[in-house]
Write an enzyme that holds these catalytic residues in place. Structure first.
Site, short mmCIF file in Angstrom:
data_model
loop_
_atom_site.label_atom_id
_atom_site.label_comp_id
_atom_site.label_asym_id
_atom_site.label_seq_id
_atom_site.Cartn_x
_atom_site.Cartn_y
_atom_site.Cartn_z
N GLU A 82 0.81 -1.21 0.00
CA GLU A 82 0.00 0.00 0.00
C GLU A 82 0.85 1.27 0.00
OE1 GLU A 82 -3.43 2.16 2.77
OE2 GLU A 82 -3.27 -0.03 2.75
N LYS A 269 -7.41 -0.21 11.43
CA LYS A 269 -6.75 -0.76 10.25
C LYS A 269 -5.52 0.09 9.92
CE LYS A 269 -6.07 -1.18 5.57
NZ LYS A 269 -5.35 -0.27 4.65
N HIS A 383 -1.77 10.40 -0.28
CA HIS A 383 -1.89 8.99 -0.66
C HIS A 383 -1.97 8.84 -2.18
CE1 HIS A 383 -3.08 4.79 -0.45
NE2 HIS A 383 -4.08 5.07 -1.29
#
Length: 431
Positions: A82, A269, A383
């Site tokens: 990720e 998470k 991101h």
């Protein structure tokens, strides 16, 4: 001198990063070879690790930098696919470093084995019979795995619980024996399973019942690691936001997760985004760590935030994270997987307790990174800028075109494969 502050590391080529780490951490030649190998985990080795092997599945291995934990520098290996996780953790570690870094501690490394007993004629008498023979049972357990006792660990406690005593169903009524084992630097699954299986025949004789399950518990609430940090507001300043605004926003975001399980799952998470990559990189069982962490987040009867954020008496943002850490630095994949060996070498071959403390410190940093982004520019800005390269590759970009397409995606604020394909076609036509 080893340091986790490596300015410009992000802008180096992959090869130069490898050379820098190999030199800085004086890695053994064999480990350096693994770094440069196209197949560090040989198929033959993989075939002995699990069943029906057809190949291996590599993940990107990055380094979380800038970490100062208990006044010691750590470059932290993180295996994850990720985008933005490694960058976010490193960014927050740099901020925390300016405020003294992270402080951590850990409890004793006590893991739990469970023995399920059903059909006891008298549950209370059975419970007492086991407790009366506690010393003998501990001897039997340690005799089943003498090497752990020789290393200073072993079975050191035992208790008994009666479950569902008032239930009318004979299937739900049971007696459960808990065996407490100091597993030293091992995760301890094989140790504990061997011990509880050895105890089963004696437990049956003592209780008059039948033993079914005898296995470790991954809810390692006697094997905890805790990290804290305290950050002055001025270090949290962001474009358009004062440090106090960011601090208060982080606390409000934490309160949301503490109050609402729908938010808490995503919040937590993000914490595991920091922890799991280290667990994977060091050859540990990330499923066990995940399961234990989420159970601990619900220990008070309500699933909430794993972290706590508050304002201390000086007005600083104070963060805390405490979690069960069923990990090890010996045994299992840590001894078999070459990249796990490399990761542990980079970390300085820590004890299991020290490794657990590094993990929760990175989890705390990752949580702050996510919350800071959420309460300022939003999570997508940073991101998606990093994710854009993966999107460009998925669209078919290669070489220098990856960065060209990625930059255009960010400029257009459309980070998606379809748009990347359009950009690629346009670039080809222009050529």
């Amino acid at each position: 001198m080893k340091t986790s502050r490596i300015p410009g590391f992000y802008n180096m080529t992959v090869e130069d990063r490898r050379k820098t780490i190999a030199k800085l951490y004086a890695l053994p030649e064999e480990q350096v070879d693994y770094l440069f190998s196209t197949e560090p985990l040989k198929t033959g080795t993989a075939d002995k690790m699990i069943e029906n092997v057809i190949g291996t599945f590599p993940l990107p291995l990055g380094l979380g930098l800038n970490f100062l934990i208990n006044d010691k520098d750590y470059a932290v290996p993180m295996a994850i696919e990720e985008a933005s996780v490694v960058a976010s953790a490193s960014y927050i570690a740099k901020i925390a470093r300016s405020a003294g870094g992270f402080k951590t501690e850990a409890t004793e490394r006590i893991m739990i084995g469970q023995i399920q007993v059903v059909g006891c004629p008298d549950m209370h008498a059975a419970k007492q019979a086991i407790l009366n023979e506690k010393a003998e049972l501990l001897e039997v357990a340690n005799a089943a795995y003498p090497s752990i006792a020789a290393r200073g660990g072993g079975a050191e406690g035992l208790d008994v619980r009666i479950l569902n005593e008032s239930s009318e169903s004979t299937f739900s009524q049971m007696l459960v024996v808990h065996l407490y084992v100091d597993t030293c630097d091992a995760m301890g699954a094989n140790i504990i399973n061997t011990m509880v299986e050895a105890l089963a025949p004696t437990v049956e004789k003592l209780t008059g019942g039948k033993v079914y399950l005898r296995i470790l518990s991954n809810y390692a609430d006697r094997c905890l690691a805790r990290a804290t940090c305290s950050i002055p507001p001025h270090l949290l300043e962001s474009e358009g936001f004062s440090g106090e605004e960011v601090r208060d926003g982080v606390i409000q975001a934490y309160q949301f997760a503490a109050s609402d399980p729908y938010r808490a799952v995503t919040h937590n998470k993000g914490i595991m985004n920091g922890i799991d990559p280290i667990v994977i990189a060091t050859g540990n069982d990330w499923r066990a760590v995940e399961a234990g962490a989420h159970a601990y987040a619900a220990r008070n009867g309500h699933y909430g935030s794993m972290t706590t954020w508050s304002v201390d008496e000086k007005g600083n943002l104070r963060g805390e994270l405490e979690l069960p850490m069923s990990i090890g630095t010996v045994g299992g994949a840590t001894r078999v997987h070459p990249m796990a060996k490399l990761a542990l070498d980079i970390l300085g071959n820590p004890s299991a307790s020290e490794l657990a403390q590094v993990m929760v410190a990175v989890g705390l940093a990752q949580n702050l990174g996510a919350l800071k982004a959420l309460v300022t520019d939003g999570i997508q800005k940073g991101h998606m800028a990093l994710h854009s390269r993966s999107v460009a590759i998925a669209a078919g970009a290669t070489g220098e075109m990856i960065d060209i397409v990625a930059e255009k995606l960010v400029q257009l604020k459309e980070v998606r494969v379809g748009k990347a394909e359009e950009i690629l076609v346009g670039c080809k036509n222009d050529c």
